[in-house]
Write a protein that holds these residues in place. Structure first.
Motif, short mmCIF file in Angstrom:
data_model
loop_
_atom_site.label_atom_id
_atom_site.label_comp_id
_atom_site.label_asym_id
_atom_site.label_seq_id
_atom_site.Cartn_x
_atom_site.Cartn_y
_atom_site.Cartn_z
N SER A 109 0.95 -1.20 0.11
CA SER A 109 0.12 0.21 0.12
C SER A 109 0.95 1.15 0.09
O SER A 109 2.08 1.35 0.41
CB SER A 109 -0.90 0.26 1.37
OG SER A 109 -0.15 0.26 2.28
N GLU A 110 0.24 2.27 -0.42
CA GLU A 110 0.81 3.72 -0.32
C GLU A 110 1.56 3.98 0.94
O GLU A 110 2.79 4.37 1.21
CB GLU A 110 0.02 4.71 -0.74
CG GLU A 110 0.58 6.22 -0.78
CD GLU A 110 -0.66 7.23 -0.93
OE1 GLU A 110 -0.31 8.37 -0.34
OE2 GLU A 110 -1.73 6.90 -1.14
N LYS A 111 0.80 3.71 2.03
CA LYS A 111 1.37 3.91 3.36
C LYS A 111 2.56 3.08 3.74
O LYS A 111 3.58 3.36 4.39
CB LYS A 111 0.23 3.73 4.34
CG LYS A 111 0.34 4.63 5.46
CD LYS A 111 -0.89 4.47 6.30
CE LYS A 111 -1.20 5.71 7.38
NZ LYS A 111 -2.47 5.60 7.77
N GLY A 112 2.31 1.75 3.20
CA GLY A 112 3.78 0.85 3.57
C GLY A 112 4.94 1.35 2.85
O GLY A 112 5.99 1.43 3.50
N LEU A 113 4.73 1.77 1.64
CA LEU A 113 5.89 2.20 1.01
C LEU A 113 6.43 3.58 1.60
O LEU A 113 7.57 3.49 1.86
CB LEU A 113 5.51 2.64 -0.43
CG LEU A 113 6.61 3.17 -1.28
CD1 LEU A 113 7.81 2.39 -1.45
CD2 LEU A 113 6.16 3.63 -2.91
N ALA A 114 5.50 4.45 2.10
CA ALA A 114 6.06 5.79 2.75
C ALA A 114 6.73 5.42 4.19
O ALA A 114 7.94 5.96 4.35
CB ALA A 114 4.66 6.45 2.97
N ALA A 115 6.18 4.60 4.73
CA ALA A 115 6.69 4.14 6.20
C ALA A 115 8.00 3.57 5.90
O ALA A 115 8.84 3.89 6.69
CB ALA A 115 5.78 3.54 6.96
N GLN A 116 8.01 2.77 5.19
CA GLN A 116 9.11 1.90 5.03
C GLN A 116 10.24 2.70 4.53
O GLN A 116 11.55 2.58 4.64
CB GLN A 116 9.02 0.75 3.83
CG GLN A 116 8.06 -0.43 4.77
CD GLN A 116 8.51 -1.80 3.89
OE1 GLN A 116 9.47 -1.81 3.27
NE2 GLN A 116 7.62 -2.65 4.26
N LEU A 117 10.11 3.66 3.37
CA LEU A 117 11.18 4.36 3.02
C LEU A 117 11.71 5.25 3.89
O LEU A 117 12.57 5.51 4.20
CB LEU A 117 10.60 5.14 1.69
CG LEU A 117 11.46 5.89 0.88
CD1 LEU A 117 12.68 5.15 0.50
CD2 LEU A 117 10.85 6.64 -0.37
N GLN A 118 10.78 5.95 4.66
CA GLN A 118 11.17 6.86 5.93
C GLN A 118 12.49 5.97 6.94
O GLN A 118 13.13 6.85 7.24
CB GLN A 118 9.68 7.18 6.72
CG GLN A 118 9.78 8.59 7.19
CD GLN A 118 9.84 9.65 5.86
OE1 GLN A 118 8.94 9.60 5.05
NE2 GLN A 118 10.75 10.52 5.98
N ASP A 119 12.01 4.83 7.03
CA ASP A 119 12.95 4.01 7.83
C ASP A 119 14.26 3.75 7.24
O ASP A 119 15.24 3.68 7.81
CB ASP A 119 12.35 2.62 8.17
CG ASP A 119 11.10 2.97 9.33
OD1 ASP A 119 10.87 3.86 9.77
OD2 ASP A 119 10.49 1.80 9.41
N LEU A 120 14.15 3.50 5.77
CA LEU A 120 15.35 3.18 5.23
C LEU A 120 16.14 4.34 4.83
O LEU A 120 17.59 3.90 4.62
CB LEU A 120 14.97 2.23 3.96
CG LEU A 120 14.61 0.69 4.42
CD1 LEU A 120 13.86 0.13 2.98
CD2 LEU A 120 15.63 -0.14 4.94
N LEU A 121 15.68 5.38 4.25
CA LEU A 121 16.40 6.53 3.64
C LEU A 121 17.37 6.89 4.43
O LEU A 121 17.26 7.36 5.77
CB LEU A 121 15.07 7.48 3.28
CG LEU A 121 15.71 8.48 2.01
CD1 LEU A 121 16.10 7.50 0.74
CD2 LEU A 121 14.65 9.51 1.81
N ASN A 122 18.61 6.78 3.98
CA ASN A 122 19.90 7.18 4.73
C ASN A 122 20.58 8.22 3.82
O ASN A 122 21.86 8.23 3.57
CB ASN A 122 20.75 6.13 4.98
CG ASN A 122 21.94 6.23 5.83
OD1 ASN A 122 21.94 7.35 6.88
ND2 ASN A 122 22.70 5.39 5.95
#
Ligand code: BTN
Length: 275
Positions: free
Chosen positions: A2-15
């Motif tokens: 889902s859109e929310k899943g992608l957003a939340a995961q990217l927030q965690d991973l983006l470095n």
């Protein structure tokens, strides 16, 4: 996902330092390139690295006025904002730098044998996986200063290949087709961000490809291959030798004379297929 899943995961991973400094997630949009243009056009303080990601595009655009099929959840449809202090003629190399970033991310995270078809398509096994559309906005009142207002880099990565139209199904491929399993789009985007920041930093030192040529040519599908160059004068066959500092493709004819092909002016394809 889902859109929310992608957003939340990217927030965690983006470095990253500035790529994705602000992220706009959209369920549907005409084109993420157009979304970034609207943002940059309405706010001159829009930060470099502003990123738009959409689940689907209703009017996704490709190069040469083509459409880019962008069905819901089937790919990574994203665009980001750059504000480089370079001349407009130097900007076409940014698209090569973006292709290097995507190839590096796909190799690092998925061990895919991703190659670049000059200037900026990513191919695997001769099929297109990724397209990149880079657009410039030029100031009307530069007054001797930097004429580039901003640059938008739009990247389309096919992740699932189950909805290709008849038109592209024989020339396109997708990450999941190549890997044989599902993948998290956020991992690819995060890895791209890191690689692109590194590569773009090197590019900006000289404003050209001189320090990136070796790394670019290491993954250049056309290197040493015969290519068909199509322009207003017709089609001619040449051998691709590599790129020059400007990112132009050096090609040689049967007499050994070399010419340099500028991205955007011609179509370059393989003799027996797309690459
Ligand atoms: C091409 O190979 O012709 C370039 C395709 C670029 C597609 C991407 S998808 C995200 C961004 N938004 C667009 O409308 N186009 C680019």
């Amino acid at each position: 996902m889902s859109e929310k899943g992608l957003a939340a995961q990217l927030q965690d991973l983006l470095n990253t330092e500035w790529f994705g400094s602000r992220i706009i997630y959209l369920d549907a949009v005409d084109s993420t390139n157009d979304e970034i243009k609207r943002q940059a056009g309405s706010d001159s303080n829009c930060p470099e690295g502003l990123l738009a990601i959409a689940e689907r595009q209703t009017a996704g655009r490709g190069r040469r006025g083509r459409t880019w099929q962008s069905p819901a959840g089937s790919g990574i449809w994203m665009s980001f904002l750059l504000k480089p202090d370079i001349r407009p003629e130097q900007a076409s190399a940014i698209t090569l730098v973006a292709a290097m970033g995507v190839a590096a991310a796909l190799r690092e995270k998925l061990a895919l044998d991703a190659l670049i078809k000059w200037p900026n398509d990513i191919v695997i096994g001769g099929r297109k996986l990724v397209g990149i559309l880079t657009e410039l906005s030029i100031k009307t009142d530069a007054d001797g200063g930097n004429p580039i207002d901003y640059v938008v880099v739009g990247i389309g990565i096919n992740v699932r290949g189950d909805s290709f139209s008849d038109e592209i199904k024989n020339t396109a491929t997708s990450i999941e087709t190549e890997c044989g399993h599902t993948v998290d789009r956020s991992r690819i985007i995060a890895a791209f961000g890191c690689h692109f920041e590194r590569l773009y930093g090197i590019f900006k030192e000289d404003g050209d490809m001189r320090r990136l040529r070796g790394e670019y040519e290491a993954v250049l599908a056309n290197l040493g291959a015969e290519v068909a160059i199509t322009d207003a004068d017709g089609i001619r066959r040449r051998i691709a030798l590599g790129i020059n500092d400007a990112g132009e493709l050096a090609v040689q004819d049967a007499d050994g004379s070399t010419e340099y092909i500028r991205a955007g002016e011609v179509s370059v394809r393989g003799i027996y297929g797309y690459v």
